[in-house]
Design a protein around this motif. Structure first.
Motif, PDB file in Angstrom:
ATOM      1  N   SER A 103      14.948  14.733 -15.426  1.00 29.88           N
ATOM      2  CA  SER A 103      15.650  15.538 -16.432  1.00 29.88           C
ATOM      3  C   SER A 103      16.929  16.148 -15.880  1.00 29.88           C
ATOM      4  O   SER A 103      17.731  16.687 -16.630  1.00 29.88           O
ATOM      5  N   TYR A 104      17.118  16.060 -14.549  1.00 30.66           N
ATOM      6  CA  TYR A 104      18.353  16.558 -13.950  1.00 30.66           C
ATOM      7  C   TYR A 104      19.469  15.529 -14.097  1.00 30.66           C
ATOM      8  O   TYR A 104      19.226  14.376 -14.460  1.00 30.66           O
ATOM      9  N   GLY A 105      20.667  15.955 -13.742  1.00 32.89           N
ATOM     10  CA  GLY A 105      21.812  15.057 -13.846  1.00 32.89           C
ATOM     11  C   GLY A 105      22.006  14.170 -12.634  1.00 32.89           C
ATOM     12  O   GLY A 105      23.033  13.503 -12.519  1.00 32.89           O
ATOM     13  N   VAL A 106      21.041  14.149 -11.708  1.00 35.82           N
ATOM     14  CA  VAL A 106      21.146  13.315 -10.516  1.00 35.82           C
ATOM     15  C   VAL A 106      21.141  11.842 -10.920  1.00 35.82           C
ATOM     16  O   VAL A 106      20.336  11.438 -11.763  1.00 35.82           O
ATOM     17  N   PRO A 107      22.042  11.026 -10.369  1.00 38.31           N
ATOM     18  CA  PRO A 107      22.003   9.581 -10.653  1.00 38.31           C
ATOM     19  C   PRO A 107      20.621   9.016 -10.335  1.00 38.31           C
ATOM     20  O   PRO A 107      20.189   9.002  -9.179  1.00 38.31           O
ATOM     21  N   ARG A 108      19.927   8.555 -11.348  1.00 40.44           N
ATOM     22  CA  ARG A 108      18.523   8.187 -11.208  1.00 40.44           C
ATOM     23  C   ARG A 108      18.286   7.050 -10.215  1.00 40.44           C
ATOM     24  O   ARG A 108      17.245   6.988  -9.567  1.00 40.44           O
ATOM     25  N   GLY A 109      19.242   6.148 -10.119  1.00 40.20           N
ATOM     26  CA  GLY A 109      19.065   5.016  -9.222  1.00 40.20           C
ATOM     27  C   GLY A 109      18.841   5.425  -7.785  1.00 40.20           C
ATOM     28  O   GLY A 109      18.202   4.693  -7.018  1.00 40.20           O
ATOM     29  N   ARG A 110      19.317   6.594  -7.400  1.00 36.22           N
ATOM     30  CA  ARG A 110      19.162   7.044  -6.022  1.00 36.22           C
ATOM     31  C   ARG A 110      17.714   7.380  -5.692  1.00 36.22           C
ATOM     32  O   ARG A 110      17.301   7.301  -4.531  1.00 36.22           O
ATOM     33  N   TYR A 111      16.944   7.757  -6.686  1.00 34.57           N
ATOM     34  CA  TYR A 111      15.528   7.999  -6.440  1.00 34.57           C
ATOM     35  C   TYR A 111      14.836   6.717  -5.982  1.00 34.57           C
ATOM     36  O   TYR A 111      14.011   6.723  -5.070  1.00 34.57           O
ATOM     37  N   PHE A 112      15.176   5.617  -6.624  1.00 36.43           N
ATOM     38  CA  PHE A 112      14.559   4.334  -6.269  1.00 36.43           C
ATOM     39  C   PHE A 112      15.030   3.862  -4.890  1.00 36.43           C
ATOM     40  O   PHE A 112      14.216   3.535  -4.025  1.00 36.43           O
ATOM     41  N   VAL A 113      16.338   3.837  -4.691  1.00 42.08           N
ATOM     42  CA  VAL A 113      16.882   3.358  -3.417  1.00 42.08           C
ATOM     43  C   VAL A 113      16.431   4.265  -2.273  1.00 42.08           C
ATOM     44  O   VAL A 113      16.095   3.791  -1.177  1.00 42.08           O
ATOM     45  N   GLY A 114      16.393   5.574  -2.537  1.00 43.41           N
ATOM     46  CA  GLY A 114      15.959   6.509  -1.502  1.00 43.41           C
ATOM     47  C   GLY A 114      14.518   6.310  -1.092  1.00 43.41           C
ATOM     48  O   GLY A 114      14.172   6.421   0.088  1.00 43.41           O
ATOM     49  N   LYS A 115      13.668   5.977  -2.056  1.00 51.61           N
ATOM     50  CA  LYS A 115      12.262   5.743  -1.733  1.00 51.61           C
ATOM     51  C   LYS A 115      12.103   4.477  -0.892  1.00 51.61           C
ATOM     52  O   LYS A 115      11.350   4.457   0.085  1.00 51.61           O
ATOM     53  N   VAL A 116      12.818   3.414  -1.268  1.00 50.86           N
ATOM     54  CA  VAL A 116      12.775   2.180  -0.483  1.00 50.86           C
ATOM     55  C   VAL A 116      13.289   2.445   0.938  1.00 50.86           C
ATOM     56  O   VAL A 116      12.702   1.992   1.924  1.00 50.86           O
ATOM     57  N   ALA A 117      14.391   3.193   1.036  1.00 51.77           N
ATOM     58  CA  ALA A 117      14.964   3.494   2.350  1.00 51.77           C
ATOM     59  C   ALA A 117      14.002   4.323   3.194  1.00 51.77           C
ATOM     60  O   ALA A 117      13.845   4.073   4.400  1.00 51.77           O
ATOM     61  N   ALA A 118      13.340   5.310   2.588  1.00 53.20           N
ATOM     62  CA  ALA A 118      12.401   6.156   3.335  1.00 53.20           C
ATOM     63  C   ALA A 118      11.222   5.341   3.852  1.00 53.20           C
ATOM     64  O   ALA A 118      10.811   5.485   5.012  1.00 53.20           O
ATOM     65  N   LEU A 119      10.678   4.480   3.015  1.00 54.97           N
ATOM     66  CA  LEU A 119       9.574   3.630   3.463  1.00 54.97           C
ATOM     67  C   LEU A 119      10.047   2.653   4.535  1.00 54.97           C
ATOM     68  O   LEU A 119       9.288   2.302   5.444  1.00 54.97           O
ATOM     69  N   GLY A 120      11.314   2.224   4.437  1.00 53.26           N
ATOM     70  CA  GLY A 120      11.877   1.370   5.471  1.00 53.26           C
ATOM     71  C   GLY A 120      11.964   2.085   6.804  1.00 53.26           C
ATOM     72  O   GLY A 120      11.681   1.497   7.865  1.00 53.26           O
ATOM     73  N   LEU A 171       0.820  -1.206   0.000  1.00 53.19           N
ATOM     74  CA  LEU A 171       0.000   0.000   0.000  1.00 53.19           C
ATOM     75  C   LEU A 171       0.856   1.259   0.000  1.00 53.19           C
ATOM     76  O   LEU A 171       0.620   2.188  -0.781  1.00 53.19           O
ATOM     77  N   ALA A 172       1.871   1.301   0.879  1.00 59.07           N
ATOM     78  CA  ALA A 172       2.721   2.486   0.973  1.00 59.07           C
ATOM     79  C   ALA A 172       3.497   2.719  -0.316  1.00 59.07           C
ATOM     80  O   ALA A 172       3.625   3.856  -0.787  1.00 59.07           O
ATOM     81  N   ALA A 173       4.025   1.658  -0.910  1.00 58.57           N
ATOM     82  CA  ALA A 173       4.769   1.799  -2.158  1.00 58.57           C
ATOM     83  C   ALA A 173       3.867   2.311  -3.276  1.00 58.57           C
ATOM     84  O   ALA A 173       4.254   3.188  -4.060  1.00 58.57           O
ATOM     85  N   ALA A 174       2.662   1.777  -3.353  1.00 59.95           N
ATOM     86  CA  ALA A 174       1.727   2.194  -4.399  1.00 59.95           C
ATOM     87  C   ALA A 174       1.418   3.683  -4.295  1.00 59.95           C
ATOM     88  O   ALA A 174       1.454   4.412  -5.295  1.00 59.95           O
ATOM     89  N   LEU A 175       1.123   4.149  -3.080  1.00 60.96           N
ATOM     90  CA  LEU A 175       0.772   5.555  -2.898  1.00 60.96           C
ATOM     91  C   LEU A 175       1.979   6.470  -3.092  1.00 60.96           C
ATOM     92  O   LEU A 175       1.860   7.553  -3.680  1.00 60.96           O
TER      93      LEU A 175
END
Length: 267
Positions: free
Chosen positions: A105-122, A87-91
């Motif tokens: 569109s920024y130069g930020v390493p995109r993979g960090r968005y995914f890992v950061g979201k998992v870490a925040a939900l953790g 539920l949390a991941a979906a929302l």
């Protein structure tokens, strides 16, 4: 000259934020939303009626109010962990569909968005587990069973969260790739497998059952909340390190796949 060198430095910092910064930003974005309040209040909403029900149980007359409350609560929690992850991941991912069009569109390493979201939900899951521990402790105090009644409660509260990080990573990956519905489906599958598969001999082959499986030997109960006989194979503690190892491997694999998908994701 100092000003000319400072601007590129700020730009580099903006385009290369640390994982801690990305995770902190995710947490800041969710601190007033439904996801935060769900994680904070779900343990309270679960435990209060269960404690009131335990007070009226037949076991309460034998002085086992807290034992009944503890067992039923841990049973609910074991199946709720993967449901919460889905539920949390979906929302969380749904809320990011529009911002990601800009962020990617920024130069930020995109993979960090995914890992950061998992870490925040953790992190939110850890907070939720801590609230549950507080509620169980209050129940033991009211029942006059603190601290001797707590036993392995701390482990039974936090180990499902730790194993459940693999379900969080899976749910976020599914939400990113296929959307809200399938991600919630991951949570529903976790709920069902926790109730139906966690005490079976093949539990290790079903990741959705892992959070519930680590609860059973610690609490000494089956998925239905009924105390297990001492000679039951479900009470064997060897299942816990196995579940932790399997969850760690799966989490690493899913984080890798999630990073790879984000890198290749089209804006």
């Amino acid at each position: 000259m100092a000003h000319e060198t400072a601007v590129p430095l700020r730009a580099r910092q903006r385009d290369n934020p640390s994982l801690a910064t990305v995770t902190g930003t995710e947490l800041a974005r969710n601190k007033r939303g439904f996801i935060f309040w769900y994680h904070l209040l779900a343990p309270v909403i679960v435990t209060v009626p269960l404690f009131l029900g335990a007070l009226g149980s037949s076991e309460a007359k034998a002085g086992q109010t807290f034992e009944v409350f503890r067992n039923v609560t841990l049973e609910f929690w074991g199946v709720l962990v993967p449901m919460t992850a889905g539920l949390a991941a979906a929302l969380a991912v749904r809320a990011d569909q529009d911002p990601w069009r800009l962020l990617l569109s920024y130069g930020v390493p995109r993979g960090r968005y995914f890992v950061g979201k998992v870490a925040a939900l953790g992190v939110l899951g850890f907070v939720s587990s801590t609230v549950l521990l507080v509620m169980l402790s209050l129940g033991s105090v009211i029942s006059g069973r603190f601290p001797e009644g707590m036993g392995t409660v701390v482990a039974a509260v936090y180990l499902p969260w730790l194993v459940g990080l693999s379900m969080t990573a899976l749910a976020v990956l599914v939400a990113v790739m296929w959307g809200m519905g399938p991600s919630i489906g991951v949570g529903v599958a976790g709920l069902l497998c926790g109730a139906l598969v966690s005490d079976k001999v093949f539990w290790f082959a079903v990741p959705f059952a892992w959070p519930m499986r680590v609860v059973l030997p610690l609490a000494g109960i089956g998925p239905n909340g009924v105390p297990l006989p001492k000679d039951s194979p479900v009470t064997e503690m060897s299942a816990i390190p196995l579940a932790l190892g399997l969850a760690a491997v799966l989490t690493v694999v899913l984080l890798f796949l999630g990073r790879l998908h984000m890198i290749r994701k089209e804006i």
